[in-house]
Design an enzyme around this catalytic site. Structure first.
Site, PDB file in Angstrom:
ATOM      1  N   CYS B 150       1.008  -1.270  -0.158  1.00 19.48           N
ATOM      2  CA  CYS B 150      -0.091   0.030  -0.074  1.00 19.48           C
ATOM      3  C   CYS B 150       0.629   1.131   0.040  1.00 19.48           C
ATOM      4  O   CYS B 150       1.380   1.546   1.148  1.00 19.48           O
ATOM      5  CB  CYS B 150      -0.851   0.079   0.983  1.00 19.48           C
ATOM      6  SG  CYS B 150      -2.164   1.447   1.090  1.00 19.48           S
ATOM      7  N   CYS B 153      -0.457   4.236   2.101  1.00 22.80           N
ATOM      8  CA  CYS B 153      -0.316   4.170   3.441  1.00 22.80           C
ATOM      9  C   CYS B 153       1.255   4.100   4.032  1.00 22.80           C
ATOM     10  O   CYS B 153       1.431   4.833   4.975  1.00 22.80           O
ATOM     11  CB  CYS B 153      -0.716   2.637   3.909  1.00 22.80           C
ATOM     12  SG  CYS B 153      -2.315   2.151   3.629  1.00 22.80           S
ATOM     13  N   ASP B 154       2.183   3.567   3.298  1.00 22.09           N
ATOM     14  CA  ASP B 154       3.214   3.420   3.695  1.00 22.09           C
ATOM     15  C   ASP B 154       4.648   4.114   3.337  1.00 22.09           C
ATOM     16  O   ASP B 154       5.443   4.256   3.917  1.00 22.09           O
ATOM     17  CB  ASP B 154       3.811   1.900   3.495  1.00 22.09           C
ATOM     18  CG  ASP B 154       2.738   0.915   4.383  1.00 22.09           C
ATOM     19  OD1 ASP B 154       2.147   1.429   5.256  1.00 22.09           O
ATOM     20  OD2 ASP B 154       2.569  -0.168   3.969  1.00 22.09           O
TER      21      ASP B 154
END
Lengths: 212, 323
Positions: B150, B153-154
Site C-alpha cells: 500500500c 499508507c506506507d
C-alpha cells in the site's frame, strides 16, 4: 494561528456530532513545544466548539492524571465518559488526515452511540484476568487505518480489561522503531502479538484469547 | 489535511429487519455501489454490505481515466460514488466482514462476522481483490518491515530512502509518482515491458533518481532479520543476476480475486476469478458477480462500475422472471 478546520469541514463535523448523547471529556497532555502539540491542542479545541457535549481539559506529564492514564508520549489525549471515567480510549499524536475518522467515531461511541458489537464480544472478554493493551500504529495518509483504530477503541469501551491506543508513527519514530513499524495499520496486542492490516473484530479477539 | 469519510452516511435500520432483500450487494467498491444505485432506481429492495466503502479506490492517489471527472483523488471519487448512492437512500452497512454465503431454498443467506444473517432473492458478489504477492523467498518474512502493498499508507516510512517498485501496470507507475515525494531514489523492477498508460510514464521523466529495470525478474528479498536490505533479481536481457540494495519494496502487480466466499456456489477459473456470463451472472442462478473479482481482464474503475450496472439490470429481469 489560522483555523485548522475550514468552514466546510467544520460543518461536516458539526452535523456528524449532532446526535451525540452523553457529555464527554477530552484530557490532553502536552509538553513544551513538542511536535504537533500545538496543532493537536487546536484541533481538540476547534472540535469541542462544534458540540456542547465535549469538554477539553489540558494537563502535563507531571500531573497525577498522566500517571493514572499511563501517558508517556506527547501529544496524547484520552476520552472520558460522562462520569469522567477513563475507558482505555487513547490517541497518541494528532488524528488528522484519514485519522480524523477514528477520532470522530470515538467521540460518538463514547457519547453513548451504539457501535453494534454482538453481546458475545463482551462475554468473551469477561474471561480476561489481566489488562491487555492494544496499540494501533497508523500514518495519516493510510485509508485502512481508522477502522483498525476504531476496533481497538471499541474493544476498550466494551471491557475495562482492554486499553486501545492509536499511535501516529511519524510523530513517534522511537516507539515505531521499537515495534519495527514500516507498514500500517500495524496492531500490537499486549506488546507481543502482531496483526497487520484492517482486521475483523474476530481477529482481535482470537489474539486476545490466545494471551488469556 | 482532513479526509473525512465517517460522516457521509448514517446506517439505515433496514438492516435490523429480517425482510427478504431483492438484491443484496456484497462489496462497496465501484461495482457494488453502482449496482446498488441502478437497482434502487429500478425500485428493488437493495442493501450493501461492506467492511469499507470505496474498495481499492482508497489505494489509488490520483484517478484520471474516469470520463467526465479529471484529476480526482481515489478517496474523493469513492466519496462522490457514495454521495450519489446515498442520495437515493441506499442502505449501506459498513464495519463488518461477510463470513459466509449460502443458497438455501432459492434464496441467499449472508452471514456477517457479528453473526447477523440477511436473506436475498438475488445477490451481487463484488468483493474485488487483495494485493497479489510475488511469492518469492523473503517476501513474507519482510512483509511490513520493508515490503509493502500500500503505497499511500506506507510511503512516509521511506523518507530519503531507496525503494524498489515491482510491477509494470498503472498501479506501479502511480506508485512511482507517489513515492517520488518521499524516497530519495526509486528503482522499478519489472519482469516484462511497461503496460502503464503513456501519460503516467511521461510524468516519470520529471522524477530524478528513477532507474528502470525491465525484463528483470525479482528472485529474492533479503535482509538482516529485522528489516529488508535489498533484492536479488535476474536480468533476462543480459542473462545475469543483479543485486539491488534497498530499504523498501512496493509490490504493485495486480490483485488476487477475493472469491473464497462463493467458490462452493459458483464456478471460478484457475486464478480463482469468478466466471460470469454477459449478464454478469455466475453459474449459480441468481448469483451475480462484477468488478475485479471476475474473469474480466481489464481491472478498471469504470469497467467495474459498468459491470455493476449490468448486474443490477439483469437481476431486475431475473426477479421478474422468477417470481
Amino acid at each position: 494561528m489560522e483555523k485548522l478546520l475550514n468552514e466546510d469541514v467544520s460543518k461536516q463535523i458539526k452535523d456528524y456530532l449532532s446526535p451525540m448523547k452523553n457529555n464527554i471529556t477530552l484530557v490532553l497532555f502536552t509538553e513544551g513545544d513538542c511536535q504537533t502539540c500545538k496543532e493537536t491542542q487546536q484541533l481538540l479545541l476547534e472540535v469541542s466548539q462544534l458540540s456542547d457535549k465535549i469538554t477539553v481539559v489540558e494537563k502535563d506529564l507531571k500531573s497525577p492524571e498522566a500517571k493514572e492514564y499511563d501517558i508517556s508520549l506527547t501529544p496524547s489525549f484520552v476520552i472520558l465518559n460522562d462520569e469522567g471515567v477513563y475507558q482505555g480510549v487513547k490517541f497518541n499524536g494528532i488524528p488528522a488526515g484519514h485519522e480524523i475518522n477514528s477520532f470522530l467515531s470515538a467521540l460518538m461511541d463514547m457519547s453513548g452511540h451504539d457501535f453494534g458489537f454482538d453481546p458475545s464480544v463482551k462475554a468473551r472478554l469477561d474471561k480476561l484476568t489481566r489488562k491487555i493493551n492494544i496499540k494501533v500504529f497508523v500514518t495519516l495518509s493510510c485509508p485502512h487505518c481508522p477502522p483498525a483504530v476504531s476496533n481497538a477503541h471499541r474493544l476498550a469501551m466494551s471491557h475495562p480489561m482492554i486499553e486501545g491506543e492509536m499511535i501516529e508513527a511519524q510523530t513517534f519514530p522511537e516507539i515505531s522503531n521499537q515495534f519495527n513499524v514500516s507498514g500500517v495499520p500495524k496492531i500490537i496486542i499486549d506488546g507481543t502479538r502482531e496483526l497487520v492490516g484492517n482486521q475483523p473484530i474476530e481477529a482481535f479477539l482470537k489474539e486476545i484469547e490466545a494471551l488469556a | 489535511m482532513f479526509e473525512i469519510s465517517v460522516d457521509k452516511f448514517k446506517e439505515s435500520n433496514i438492516f435490523e429487519t429480517t425482510e427478504l432483500f431483492d438484491f443484496l450487494v456484497v462489496g462497496g467498491g465501484p461495482a457494488g455501489l453502482n449496482a446498488a444505485l441502478y437497482a434502487r432506481r429500478k425500485g428493488l429492495k437493495v442493501g450493501v454490505l461492506t467492511p469499507e466503502v470505496g474498495g481499492q479506490l482508497h489505494n489509488t492517489s490520483e484517478v484520471d481515466n474516469y470520463i467526465g471527472i479529471q484529476n480526482i483523488k481515489g478517496g474523493a471519487l469513492s466519496d462522490a460514488f457514495l454521495k450519489h448512492t446515498l442520495e437515493l437512500e441506499v442502505p449501506i452497512k459498513t464495519g463488518h466482514f461477510v463470513i459466509k454465503i449460502d443458497k438455501v431454498d432459492e434464496r441467499f443467506e449472508v452471514t456477517l462476522d457479528n453473526q447477523q444473517v440477511f436473506y436475498a432473492k438475488t445477490l451481487l458478489y463484488a468483493t474485488g481483490g487483495s494485493p497479489r504477492k510475488l511469492d518469492i523467498p523473503g517476501e513474507e518474512q519482510y512483509a511490513n518491515i520493508g515490503v509493502s502493498y500500500c503505497t499511500t499508507c506506507d510511503a512516509p516510512f521511506f523518507k530519503n530512502e531507496h525503494v524498489i517498485v515491482s510491477g509494470g501496470g498503472n498501479s506501479a507507475a502511480e506508485s512511482v509518482i507517489d513515492l517520488a515525494a518521499w524516497a530519495s531514489k526509486i528503482t522499478v523492477v519489472h519482469r516484462s515491458q511497461w503496460r502503464a498508460d503513456q501519460i503516467l510514464l511521461d510524468q516519470h521523466k520529471k522524477i530524478p533518481n528513477l532507474t528502470v529495470h525491465l525484463e528483470t525478474q525479482l528472485k529474492e528479498v533479503y535482509g538482516d532479520g529485522l528489516r529488508m536490505k535489498g533484492v536479488k533479481a535476474f536480468d533476462k536481457v543480459n542473462q545475469k543476476e543483479i543485486d539491488i540494495p534497498a530499504d523498501g519494496l512496493f509490490i504493485e502487480i495486480g490483485t488476487i480475486p477475493k472469491s473464497d466466499l462463493i467458490q462452493h456456489l459458483a464456478e471460478t477459473n484457475e486464478q480463482g476469478e469468478v466466471i460470469v456470463d454477459r449478464d454478469q451472472m455466475t453459474s449459480c442462478p441468481g448469483l451475480f458477480s462484477a468488478g475485479d473479482v471476475t474473469t474480466q481482464p481489464y481491472k478498471q474503475i469504470i469497467i467495474s462500475a459498468g459491470e455493476g450496472a449490468t448486474a443490477a439490470l439483469a437481476a431486475t429481469n431475473y426477479i421478474i422472471h422468477h417470481s
